[in-house]
Design a protein around this motif. Structure first.
Motif, PDB file in Angstrom:
ATOM      1  N   UNK A  15     -27.269  62.119  43.808  1.00 53.16           N
ATOM      2  CA  UNK A  15     -28.255  63.172  44.060  1.00 53.16           C
ATOM      3  C   UNK A  15     -29.562  62.860  43.354  1.00 53.16           C
ATOM      4  N   UNK A  16     -30.172  63.884  42.786  1.00 50.78           N
ATOM      5  CA  UNK A  16     -31.406  63.651  42.028  1.00 50.78           C
ATOM      6  C   UNK A  16     -31.091  63.558  40.530  1.00 50.78           C
ATOM      7  N   UNK A  17     -29.802  63.474  40.156  1.00 51.49           N
ATOM      8  CA  UNK A  17     -29.448  63.573  38.736  1.00 51.49           C
ATOM      9  C   UNK A  17     -29.672  62.295  37.931  1.00 51.49           C
ATOM     10  N   UNK A  18     -28.864  61.286  38.218  1.00 60.63           N
ATOM     11  CA  UNK A  18     -28.769  60.149  37.301  1.00 60.63           C
ATOM     12  C   UNK A  18     -28.597  58.855  38.065  1.00 60.63           C
ATOM     13  N   UNK A  19     -29.019  57.767  37.444  1.00 58.72           N
ATOM     14  CA  UNK A  19     -28.828  56.437  38.021  1.00 58.72           C
ATOM     15  C   UNK A  19     -28.652  55.485  36.833  1.00 58.72           C
ATOM     16  N   UNK A  20     -27.474  55.560  36.188  1.00 57.18           N
ATOM     17  CA  UNK A  20     -27.318  54.860  34.913  1.00 57.18           C
ATOM     18  C   UNK A  20     -27.445  53.337  34.995  1.00 57.18           C
ATOM     19  N   UNK A  21     -26.982  52.729  36.098  1.00 53.74           N
ATOM     20  CA  UNK A  21     -27.048  51.261  36.136  1.00 53.74           C
ATOM     21  C   UNK A  21     -28.486  50.792  36.369  1.00 53.74           C
ATOM     22  N   UNK A  22     -29.284  51.596  37.070  1.00 53.48           N
ATOM     23  CA  UNK A  22     -30.707  51.269  37.232  1.00 53.48           C
ATOM     24  C   UNK A  22     -31.396  51.335  35.867  1.00 53.48           C
ATOM     25  N   UNK A  23     -31.039  52.352  35.074  1.00 54.70           N
ATOM     26  CA  UNK A  23     -31.665  52.490  33.753  1.00 54.70           C
ATOM     27  C   UNK A  23     -31.346  51.263  32.895  1.00 54.70           C
ATOM     28  N   UNK A  24     -30.121  50.778  32.981  1.00 49.60           N
ATOM     29  CA  UNK A  24     -29.761  49.614  32.168  1.00 49.60           C
ATOM     30  C   UNK A  24     -30.510  48.362  32.626  1.00 49.60           C
ATOM     31  N   UNK A  25     -30.674  48.206  33.930  1.00 51.49           N
ATOM     32  CA  UNK A  25     -31.408  47.018  34.389  1.00 51.49           C
ATOM     33  C   UNK A  25     -32.890  47.139  34.046  1.00 51.49           C
TER      34      UNK A  25
ATOM     35  N   UNK B 171     -23.794  57.571  28.113  1.00 51.04           N
ATOM     36  CA  UNK B 171     -22.556  56.926  27.659  1.00 51.04           C
ATOM     37  C   UNK B 171     -22.843  55.661  26.854  1.00 51.04           C
ATOM     38  N   UNK B 172     -24.089  55.155  26.975  1.00 50.87           N
ATOM     39  CA  UNK B 172     -24.403  53.881  26.313  1.00 50.87           C
ATOM     40  C   UNK B 172     -25.254  54.122  25.074  1.00 50.87           C
ATOM     41  N   UNK B 173     -24.830  53.526  23.945  1.00 48.49           N
ATOM     42  CA  UNK B 173     -25.705  53.564  22.770  1.00 48.49           C
ATOM     43  C   UNK B 173     -26.404  52.203  22.676  1.00 48.49           C
ATOM     44  N   UNK B 174     -27.230  52.070  21.632  1.00 49.99           N
ATOM     45  CA  UNK B 174     -28.051  50.860  21.559  1.00 49.99           C
ATOM     46  C   UNK B 174     -27.197  49.595  21.422  1.00 49.99           C
ATOM     47  N   UNK B 175     -26.108  49.734  20.657  1.00 48.65           N
ATOM     48  CA  UNK B 175     -25.258  48.566  20.455  1.00 48.65           C
ATOM     49  C   UNK B 175     -24.646  48.112  21.780  1.00 48.65           C
ATOM     50  N   UNK B 176     -24.190  49.105  22.541  1.00 46.40           N
ATOM     51  CA  UNK B 176     -23.572  48.770  23.824  1.00 46.40           C
ATOM     52  C   UNK B 176     -24.608  48.185  24.788  1.00 46.40           C
ATOM     53  N   UNK B 177     -25.814  48.761  24.774  1.00 53.58           N
ATOM     54  CA  UNK B 177     -26.877  48.248  25.651  1.00 53.58           C
ATOM     55  C   UNK B 177     -27.157  46.778  25.324  1.00 53.58           C
ATOM     56  N   UNK B 178     -27.287  46.487  24.009  1.00 52.89           N
ATOM     57  CA  UNK B 178     -27.605  45.110  23.622  1.00 52.89           C
ATOM     58  C   UNK B 178     -26.488  44.158  24.021  1.00 52.89           C
ATOM     59  N   UNK B 179     -25.262  44.622  23.839  1.00 48.70           N
ATOM     60  CA  UNK B 179     -24.124  43.768  24.184  1.00 48.70           C
ATOM     61  C   UNK B 179     -24.112  43.482  25.696  1.00 48.70           C
ATOM     62  N   UNK B 180     -24.336  44.534  26.503  1.00 45.70           N
ATOM     63  CA  UNK B 180     -24.328  44.354  27.960  1.00 45.70           C
ATOM     64  C   UNK B 180     -25.479  43.444  28.405  1.00 45.70           C
ATOM     65  N   UNK B 181     -26.640  43.599  27.763  1.00 43.19           N
ATOM     66  CA  UNK B 181     -27.788  42.761  28.138  1.00 43.19           C
ATOM     67  C   UNK B 181     -27.543  41.300  27.745  1.00 43.19           C
ATOM     68  N   UNK B 182     -26.873  41.100  26.613  1.00 45.86           N
ATOM     69  CA  UNK B 182     -26.557  39.713  26.217  1.00 45.86           C
ATOM     70  C   UNK B 182     -25.587  39.090  27.225  1.00 45.86           C
ATOM     71  N   UNK B 183     -24.612  39.872  27.662  1.00 48.35           N
ATOM     72  CA  UNK B 183     -23.661  39.351  28.658  1.00 48.35           C
ATOM     73  C   UNK B 183     -24.397  39.038  29.965  1.00 48.35           C
ATOM     74  N   UNK B 184     -25.319  39.936  30.350  1.00 48.65           N
ATOM     75  CA  UNK B 184     -26.078  39.727  31.597  1.00 48.65           C
ATOM     76  C   UNK B 184     -26.832  38.393  31.529  1.00 48.65           C
ATOM     77  N   UNK B 185     -27.463  38.124  30.379  1.00 47.89           N
ATOM     78  CA  UNK B 185     -28.237  36.891  30.232  1.00 47.89           C
ATOM     79  C   UNK B 185     -27.324  35.658  30.283  1.00 47.89           C
ATOM     80  N   UNK B 186     -26.151  35.785  29.688  1.00 51.09           N
ATOM     81  CA  UNK B 186     -25.198  34.661  29.719  1.00 51.09           C
ATOM     82  C   UNK B 186     -24.737  34.407  31.151  1.00 51.09           C
ATOM     83  N   UNK B 187     -24.427  35.489  31.873  1.00 56.91           N
ATOM     84  CA  UNK B 187     -23.990  35.325  33.272  1.00 56.91           C
ATOM     85  C   UNK B 187     -25.092  34.625  34.075  1.00 56.91           C
TER      86      UNK B 187
END
Ligand code: NCD
Length: 407
Positions: free
Chosen positions: A178-188, A47-63
């Motif tokens: 399950x064994x499928x996905x862990x999207x928030x771990x991937x983002x961190x 669900x996340x593209x590079x632009x969204x990833x960068x935006x979320x990471x910038x917000x994380x750093x600000x927080x």
């Protein structure tokens, strides 16, 4: 087609009514979980593209920076103090559960939890889907980890259907399914890699500001996530964190992935997923011992053997197998000087405690990064990122130069 059921004896839950939607390729589902370039639910890393990833990471750093002062923390606490979160974690978890709870608390969200189905009305035979709908009446976001594959996805369909009939609907966050996905771990993990491969911070890299020095020995080394060889070691078939992270890494330029696991279908990264990665331009290598791969990787992501997924008749002698895949101090010394060691945790014997003092060990920072990233994701879901950005701009940017360009 898998059969989606809860192992609850007579009260088996079938996700039957969602089967046809669950069965579609992920890319077809994404428009239902994203809305106008924003996340509506968080289910898949795709669900996340590079632009969204960068935006979320910038917000994380600000927080992270804002919460380093009391007025800053108080400001963050006020942002979502009118919201409540339900943490529905019926599959074991310590880290992810705590991390989501802390992330919610940073933003002032009040949390409640269910960790054991037997202590809920599900014990009286209530369908877990009914429980979820009930939670959506009391809470503003549902964060969940369930043993049942695709359950979080089914809950998101339930919420979308309610929304369509103008009924109350809340965002669903998949905290590992399950064994499928862990999207928030991937983002961190991506956030940790961005900070590490910025080569700018004393704590994030094994030496302070040593990029120029590194370039002497590694002339091709670039800042950022492009042009790197990413090593993954351990149980690559059943570890959901690896699947989600390689999916996000495939968005970057000129990357290779080295899969390091025992030479057995039980552990190797699935063939069809390797093909999918290659199709996206990723170069894939497979190694059947850590020794062969250790000096070739720019990152080493260790994972434990996921014994809890063993079938009852599948008792294995892991002691014999694991030796080749333990990151001993001798092996760790053969890693490139800048190579971060990551692990989603919990660890077993694959990373001995002696490695913790190795400057390459990033796994505790990785866990802390998870809290900032999850806070950023929640801020995104409730659309308060611009308020965070404005506060940061007003109160922080003139005092700090955190080299935002590096992420
Ligand atoms: C992982 C998980 O649960 O998928 N841990 C985590 O979420 N931080 C990895 C694991 O259990 O090995």
């Amino acid at each position: 087609m898998q059969v989606f059921t809860f192992e609850r004896g007579e009260n088996m839950l079938s996700l039957h009514e969602y089967e046809s939607r669950i069965d579609r390729p992920v890319m077809m589902k994404i428009p239902e979980f994203n809305r106008e370039n924003r996340l509506k639910h968080i289910l898949f890393s795709s669900q996340m593209d590079k632009m969204m990833i960068d935006m979320l990471c910038r917000t994380a750093l600000k927080i992270k920076h804002i919460s380093s002062t009391k007025p800053g923390s108080d400001y963050l606490l006020s942002l979502l103090s009118h919201k409540r979160a339900m943490l529905y974690f019926t599959q074991v978890s310590t880290r992810t559960f705590m991390s989501f709870m802390a992330a919610s608390q940073i933003l002032g969200i009040k949390c409640n939890e269910i960790r054991d189905q037997n202590l809920s009305s599900e014990f009286k035979g209530e369908s877990p889907l009914d429980s979820i709908r009930m939670f959506s009446s009391y809470f503003d976001v549902i964060i969940m980890r369930s043993k049942t594959p695709n359950f979080a996805e089914a809950c998101a369909y339930l919420m979308n259907d309610l929304d369509q009939f103008n009924q109350r609907s809340v965002p669903i966050i998949n905290a590992g399914a399950g064994a499928d996905e862990h999207p928030t771990q991937a983002l961190l993990d991506i956030f940790t890699l961005q900070r590490t491969f910025g080569f700018t911070s004393k704590k994030d890299s094994s030496k302070w500001n040593y990029y120029r020095e590194l370039k002497k020995n590694h002339p091709d080394l670039t800042k950022g996530l492009n042009d790197k060889v990413y090593g993954f070691c351990g149980d690559l078939r059943r570890g959901r964190t690896v699947r989600s992270l390689v999916n996000l890494l495939s968005l970057y330029e000129n990357i290779s992935v080295a899969f390091i696991s025992p030479d057995s279908e039980d552990f190797r990264f699935p063939e069809e997923e390797i093909k999918r990665l290659e199709h996206r331009g990723v170069t894939v290598y497979e190694y059947f011992s850590l020794d062969e791969a250790i000096d070739k990787v720019d990152m080493l992501y260790m994972t434990r053997i996921q014994k809890e997924y063993d079938k009852p008749d599948q008792s294995k002698n892991y002691d014999e197998l694991i030796g080749e895949f333990i990151l001993t101090p001798e092996r760790a010394e053969r890693l490139k000087t800048y190579c971060p060691i990551l692990h989603p945790f919990p660890r077993n014997e694959e990373i001995p405690f002696e490695i913790d003092s190795n400057p390459r060990a990033m796994y505790f920072r990785q866990a802390r990064n998870g809290m900032w990233v999850r806070a950023a994701l929640i801020a995104h879901l409730f659309d308060v990122e611009s308020q965070i950005a404005n506060y940061y701009q007003d109160k922080f940017s003139e005092y700090h130069n955190y080299n935002m360009e590096a992420i």
